[in-house]
Design a protein around this motif. Sequence first.
Motif, PDB file in Angstrom:
ATOM      1  N   LEU A 136       0.811  -1.213   0.000  1.00  0.00           N
ATOM      2  CA  LEU A 136       0.000   0.000   0.000  1.00  0.00           C
ATOM      3  C   LEU A 136       0.843   1.261   0.000  1.00  0.00           C
ATOM      4  CD1 LEU A 136      -2.876  -0.859   2.506  1.00  0.00           C
ATOM      5  CD2 LEU A 136      -2.782  -1.190   0.043  1.00  0.00           C
ATOM      6  N   ALA A 137       0.351   2.274  -0.687  1.00  0.00           N
ATOM      7  CA  ALA A 137       0.992   3.586  -0.685  1.00  0.00           C
ATOM      8  C   ALA A 137       0.922   4.178   0.724  1.00  0.00           C
ATOM      9  CB  ALA A 137       0.282   4.504  -1.677  1.00  0.00           C
ATOM     10  N   PRO A 138       1.827   5.108   1.048  1.00  0.00           N
ATOM     11  CA  PRO A 138       1.836   5.675   2.403  1.00  0.00           C
ATOM     12  C   PRO A 138       0.502   6.270   2.823  1.00  0.00           C
ATOM     13  CG  PRO A 138       3.858   6.250   1.253  1.00  0.00           C
ATOM     14  CD  PRO A 138       2.981   5.567   0.253  1.00  0.00           C
ATOM     15  N   TRP A 139      -0.164   6.956   1.909  1.00  0.00           N
ATOM     16  CA  TRP A 139      -1.434   7.569   2.323  1.00  0.00           C
ATOM     17  C   TRP A 139      -2.473   6.503   2.668  1.00  0.00           C
ATOM     18  CZ3 TRP A 139      -6.342   7.071   0.550  1.00  0.00           C
ATOM     19  CH2 TRP A 139      -6.519   6.480  -0.705  1.00  0.00           C
ATOM     20  N   ARG A 140      -2.428   5.349   1.984  1.00  0.00           N
ATOM     21  CA  ARG A 140      -3.365   4.264   2.312  1.00  0.00           C
ATOM     22  C   ARG A 140      -3.029   3.677   3.684  1.00  0.00           C
ATOM     23  NH1 ARG A 140      -6.112   1.623  -2.546  1.00  0.00           N
ATOM     24  NH2 ARG A 140      -5.512   2.856  -4.342  1.00  0.00           N
ATOM     25  N   GLN A 141      -1.750   3.555   3.994  1.00  0.00           N
ATOM     26  CA  GLN A 141      -1.368   3.083   5.319  1.00  0.00           C
ATOM     27  C   GLN A 141      -1.871   4.052   6.383  1.00  0.00           C
ATOM     28  OE1 GLN A 141       2.749   1.829   5.680  1.00  0.00           O
ATOM     29  NE2 GLN A 141       2.929   1.647   3.461  1.00  0.00           N
ATOM     30  N   ASP A 142      -1.761   5.354   6.086  1.00  0.00           N
ATOM     31  CA  ASP A 142      -2.261   6.350   7.024  1.00  0.00           C
ATOM     32  C   ASP A 142      -3.776   6.233   7.181  1.00  0.00           C
ATOM     33  OD1 ASP A 142      -1.675   8.661   8.709  1.00  0.00           O
ATOM     34  OD2 ASP A 142      -2.848   9.792   7.256  1.00  0.00           O
ATOM     35  N   ALA A 143      -4.450   5.951   6.058  1.00  0.00           N
ATOM     36  CA  ALA A 143      -5.910   5.785   6.115  1.00  0.00           C
ATOM     37  C   ALA A 143      -6.275   4.584   6.978  1.00  0.00           C
ATOM     38  CB  ALA A 143      -6.465   5.623   4.707  1.00  0.00           C
ATOM     39  N   LEU A 151     -14.547   7.997   9.677  1.00  0.00           N
ATOM     40  CA  LEU A 151     -13.604   9.102   9.656  1.00  0.00           C
ATOM     41  C   LEU A 151     -14.339  10.435   9.622  1.00  0.00           C
ATOM     42  CD1 LEU A 151     -10.854   7.892   7.183  1.00  0.00           C
ATOM     43  CD2 LEU A 151     -10.949   7.649   9.647  1.00  0.00           C
ATOM     44  N   THR A 152     -13.706  11.441  10.196  1.00  0.00           N
ATOM     45  CA  THR A 152     -14.277  12.780  10.148  1.00  0.00           C
ATOM     46  C   THR A 152     -14.015  13.405   8.785  1.00  0.00           C
ATOM     47  OG1 THR A 152     -12.259  13.833  10.945  1.00  0.00           O
ATOM     48  CG2 THR A 152     -13.807  13.026  12.606  1.00  0.00           C
ATOM     49  N   MET A 153     -14.719  14.496   8.507  1.00  0.00           N
ATOM     50  CA  MET A 153     -14.500  15.199   7.239  1.00  0.00           C
ATOM     51  C   MET A 153     -13.074  15.754   7.175  1.00  0.00           C
ATOM     52  SD  MET A 153     -18.106  17.219   6.729  1.00  0.00           S
ATOM     53  CE  MET A 153     -17.558  17.896   5.171  1.00  0.00           C
ATOM     54  N   GLN A 154     -12.516  16.117   8.339  1.00  0.00           N
ATOM     55  CA  GLN A 154     -11.135  16.610   8.353  1.00  0.00           C
ATOM     56  C   GLN A 154     -10.169  15.497   7.973  1.00  0.00           C
ATOM     57  OE1 GLN A 154      -9.892  18.344  12.057  1.00  0.00           O
ATOM     58  NE2 GLN A 154      -7.795  18.707  11.372  1.00  0.00           N
ATOM     59  N   ASP A 155     -10.435  14.256   8.499  1.00  0.00           N
ATOM     60  CA  ASP A 155      -9.600  13.120   8.121  1.00  0.00           C
ATOM     61  C   ASP A 155      -9.638  12.916   6.612  1.00  0.00           C
ATOM     62  OD1 ASP A 155      -8.700  12.365  10.653  1.00  0.00           O
ATOM     63  OD2 ASP A 155     -10.551  11.287  11.078  1.00  0.00           O
ATOM     64  N   GLU A 156     -10.838  12.907   6.051  1.00  0.00           N
ATOM     65  CA  GLU A 156     -10.983  12.690   4.609  1.00  0.00           C
ATOM     66  C   GLU A 156     -10.291  13.800   3.828  1.00  0.00           C
ATOM     67  OE1 GLU A 156     -15.099  12.310   3.823  1.00  0.00           O
ATOM     68  OE2 GLU A 156     -15.319  10.407   4.892  1.00  0.00           O
ATOM     69  N   SER A 157     -10.413  15.036   4.308  1.00  0.00           N
ATOM     70  CA  SER A 157      -9.785  16.170   3.625  1.00  0.00           C
ATOM     71  C   SER A 157      -8.265  16.038   3.651  1.00  0.00           C
ATOM     72  CB  SER A 157     -10.219  17.474   4.287  1.00  0.00           C
ATOM     73  OG  SER A 157      -9.587  18.576   3.675  1.00  0.00           O
ATOM     74  N   LEU A 217     -11.415   0.519   4.148  1.00  0.00           N
ATOM     75  CA  LEU A 217     -10.494   1.270   3.292  1.00  0.00           C
ATOM     76  C   LEU A 217     -11.085   1.421   1.894  1.00  0.00           C
ATOM     77  CD1 LEU A 217      -7.797   2.659   2.831  1.00  0.00           C
ATOM     78  CD2 LEU A 217      -6.784   0.408   2.351  1.00  0.00           C
ATOM     79  N   ASN A 218     -11.719   0.363   1.409  1.00  0.00           N
ATOM     80  CA  ASN A 218     -12.402   0.454   0.112  1.00  0.00           C
ATOM     81  C   ASN A 218     -13.493   1.514   0.145  1.00  0.00           C
ATOM     82  OD1 ASN A 218     -11.231  -1.130  -1.792  1.00  0.00           O
ATOM     83  ND2 ASN A 218     -12.637  -2.807  -1.657  1.00  0.00           N
ATOM     84  N   GLU A 219     -14.260   1.487   1.220  1.00  0.00           N
ATOM     85  CA  GLU A 219     -15.342   2.456   1.350  1.00  0.00           C
ATOM     86  C   GLU A 219     -14.788   3.875   1.371  1.00  0.00           C
ATOM     87  OE1 GLU A 219     -19.323   3.135   4.140  1.00  0.00           O
ATOM     88  OE2 GLU A 219     -17.839   1.627   4.676  1.00  0.00           O
ATOM     89  N   LEU A 220     -13.662   4.068   2.075  1.00  0.00           N
ATOM     90  CA  LEU A 220     -13.019   5.374   2.106  1.00  0.00           C
ATOM     91  C   LEU A 220     -12.534   5.764   0.712  1.00  0.00           C
ATOM     92  CD1 LEU A 220     -11.742   7.822   3.531  1.00  0.00           C
ATOM     93  CD2 LEU A 220      -9.733   6.404   3.955  1.00  0.00           C
ATOM     94  N   CYS A 221     -11.916   4.805   0.003  1.00  0.00           N
ATOM     95  CA  CYS A 221     -11.434   5.085  -1.355  1.00  0.00           C
ATOM     96  C   CYS A 221     -12.583   5.514  -2.254  1.00  0.00           C
ATOM     97  CB  CYS A 221     -10.730   3.855  -1.931  1.00  0.00           C
ATOM     98  SG  CYS A 221      -9.105   3.538  -1.220  1.00  0.00           S
ATOM     99  N   LEU A 222     -13.710   4.844  -2.120  1.00  0.00           N
ATOM    100  CA  LEU A 222     -14.869   5.202  -2.939  1.00  0.00           C
ATOM    101  C   LEU A 222     -15.366   6.604  -2.590  1.00  0.00           C
ATOM    102  CD1 LEU A 222     -16.822   1.816  -2.886  1.00  0.00           C
ATOM    103  CD2 LEU A 222     -15.456   2.758  -4.750  1.00  0.00           C
ATOM    104  N   THR A 223     -15.321   6.936  -1.282  1.00  0.00           N
ATOM    105  CA  THR A 223     -15.724   8.283  -0.864  1.00  0.00           C
ATOM    106  C   THR A 223     -14.783   9.325  -1.453  1.00  0.00           C
ATOM    107  OG1 THR A 223     -16.637   7.431   1.210  1.00  0.00           O
ATOM    108  CG2 THR A 223     -16.106   9.783   1.122  1.00  0.00           C
ATOM    109  N   LEU A 224     -13.478   9.058  -1.350  1.00  0.00           N
ATOM    110  CA  LEU A 224     -12.500   9.993  -1.906  1.00  0.00           C
ATOM    111  C   LEU A 224     -12.629  10.078  -3.423  1.00  0.00           C
ATOM    112  CD1 LEU A 224      -9.357   9.103   0.246  1.00  0.00           C
ATOM    113  CD2 LEU A 224     -10.970  10.976   0.570  1.00  0.00           C
TER     114      LEU A 224
END
Length: 882
Positions: free
Chosen positions: A15-22, A32-38, A210-217
């Motif tokens: 995984l890329a670093p940002w995915r590990q952070d996610a 996750l909060t909107m700030q996390d997603e941002s 993580l998939n759900e977050l990716c879809l949101t992003l």
Amino acid sequence: MGAVDEILNWSATKLAPWRQDALRRLAGSSMLTMQDESELLDLIKDKVGFSMAAKPPTSTPLSKAHFASVSSGPPLQIKGIRNVKNVNRLVPAAALSFTPHGMTIVYGRNGSGKSGFVRIFRTACRTRTDNPAKLKVLADVYGSSGGPQEAEIIVDLGSGDVVVPWTAGAPASEILLQVAVFDSSAAQLYVDGGNQIQFLPFGLALPHKLNELCLTLRNKLEAERKPITDQIALVTVVFDTPRTTKAQTFYAGLTGKVTDVQIDTAATFSPKDEKRVDELTRLLAANTASAADATALSTWVKNLASECANLGQAFSDPQLDRYRALKQQAIDARTAAGTKAADLFSSEPLPGVGSETWRRLWLAAREYSITDAYAGREFPVVSTPDAIETCVLCQQPLSAEASDRMVRFQAFVNGSLAAAADQAETAVTQAITSLPQVEIFASKDWATRLEQIRKRNAELADTVTSFKKGVESRRATALALLQTSEAPPPPLAAASLVSPHGALQDLSAVLSAEAEALAKADQSGERAKLETERAELADRKILNAGRDHVIKRRDLLKEDALYTAALAEVQTRGITQKANELVDTHLTKIVTDHFEVERKTLEIAHLKVGLARKSGQTKAAFQTNPGTTLTKLTSEILSEGEQRALALAAFLTEIAVTEGAGPIVIDDPVSSLDRDRGLKVAARIAAEAQKRQVIVFTHDLIFFNDLCREADDLGVTTETIALFADGANAGKVDPAGVSWKGLSVTKRLARIRSDFAPLKKLHKSSPSDYEFEVKHLYGRLRDCYERLVEEHIFCDVVRRGVDRIETQKLRRVHLSDVLAIRFHVGMTKANTHSHDNPASETVSVPDPPAFELDLAYIEQLIADLRSESDSAERNRPSMKPK
């Protein structure tokens, strides 16, 4: 390797670093909060090169410590529901309390208000639904109250009560997602819609989250990108004909990396190119006839050039001056001759002899004489002594004097001055005759030819037109100068006459070459080359005209490429593959095995319906498989009872593999079930209540009793609630609890003790009222002895109102003589004090201590009967076949 170790290894290497952070952030919160997603979105944009004012925080990889930080405290417990407003016909401020440890059974007949409470739980908690609109909660449709549907759900997360507000239609609280609800609507989906495990064990849930977050992003990136793609669709250069020219190939391959210099090079188009396009257009539009036309036009233009050269010379300023001088000489010569005549003929009878008018008369007479009157004789014919001649003017005989005058006139005409005047006038006449005619300008095809010239060279056509006007004007001037009878006027300032013959000669040469090219272009091979050349130039012209659009499109494509790169960062294929792999390794067998256990428990193992994994991007699903190719719907195969049992098996499987031990709410679990399977469902729910809080709503009193008995056998704390409705409202709680006939012996005795407590004071204040009340309680005590026979002497082998005999419980049946006698004694006493006794008061009314002893007596009897049953079960030999 465990699931957590697998995820850590996968995260670190794949995984890329940002995915590990996610993943790290998801490990700490299921949402996750909107700030996390941002911040995660900024990490992605920073990676692909978006320009940002501030850099996002540095990502932190996932580690085992993040898993350990997940709360492992006690599960959520539902303490109650209160302040219900505007929900169905439920009484205002309706409320229920639930036992946090064990099972709460809410009993009520149809229409008592159970469904209202269940609908609140369905919308507030986790439930199976195919259409969220079906979860809609209505107010009393026949009532007059208004306002939103609201309630408060009281929960305990291990640190005290928490009030979770609920409003119909509002997003559900994440806290309550730990609670699973089963009802008829969910049952249908478990049968046909699959057992979709939406809440996986924590480690297995992370990839799906993580998939759900990716879809949101991805949705956010696509929303940001859409205005750009919309502009790209609008900012276009449209070519007339799709083809593989260099210009179109360049445009089709336009990317954000193309430079301005490359665009300028591809879009260069000069006036020379424009001229070549026109030339090619004419060549390609031509054929053999066109070549002939070009030849004819070339010849005509050549002739026009020659005539223009002649006319330019003939009507030049010097030539006009010559015409003026020629005319002036003629006038001057005639004037001189006239002056001489005046001197010579001053004595003549008539004046004007020798003038121009007279001269014309004389010449006319001469012409008449030599032609008609005296043909063949020299003019003038005069009289001689031998012959008298007739005057050609007056038609009278010529006298000697008249003859002499005629001779003198002729001598004058033949004199030098007159001859000079005649010669000068002859020169004028010749000049008039020799004036060039403007023939080509007056030809019938002049307008057509001029237009042909204009199509090729508009400036030359204007020059030719101007020259034509100048020539016509100067010819008229020349003619006027030569024909005037007076002295010609001095020259006026006039526009210079510039002959276009040189330009016309050049055009003629071009037309001649064009004619040759037209003839050559008619050949197929050469034509193809010309068409290719014209296509290249035409498309380059379009690209040149749209250069600003090309640059703007390039800039948009550059920005769009960044979004493409960012969207590639949130693709989910690899995550989905890993999530499914983890589910297969760590969950699939557990789910299918547990489902088989549940099917056997509910005696539906004979059905060929099974579970097959069918996972998606954000969840792991186990689809029910009807076991036949004739239908995809299990409901078309099974009876309603089998469907309900299968749905319960799927529901119990789901909650078994779901993380934690959250409460479950079950509504009418035995709907359509037969009696045997209903007992098994009661036993299974009671067993589940040993692991988690269970709330059951039912209208089936027999099932209610079965559930209470199974819970008692397993030592599960059970709270019972009775609901009823009147003409105004439903959802009212009966303070007396469930009806007497629905209570077990133990609960009946507890009820009797509760009802007896206030009678102690009544014994002292009103013995008569005490006697009345205690007689009723002895009747209830007699009921307990009768129910005791079913529950404790025959160990529920046979029960009244039940159409089955549980023969396997016969192993526990044993009644010693001592206990039989004790039963008889207790039953006799209960009968004695509950029946009508003689008025002679031979039977005294037991006082409070005596009644309490009688209660203690039956409670001890029950305890001894249980002990004896347990001993009989232990001491019986094994009944297994040898």
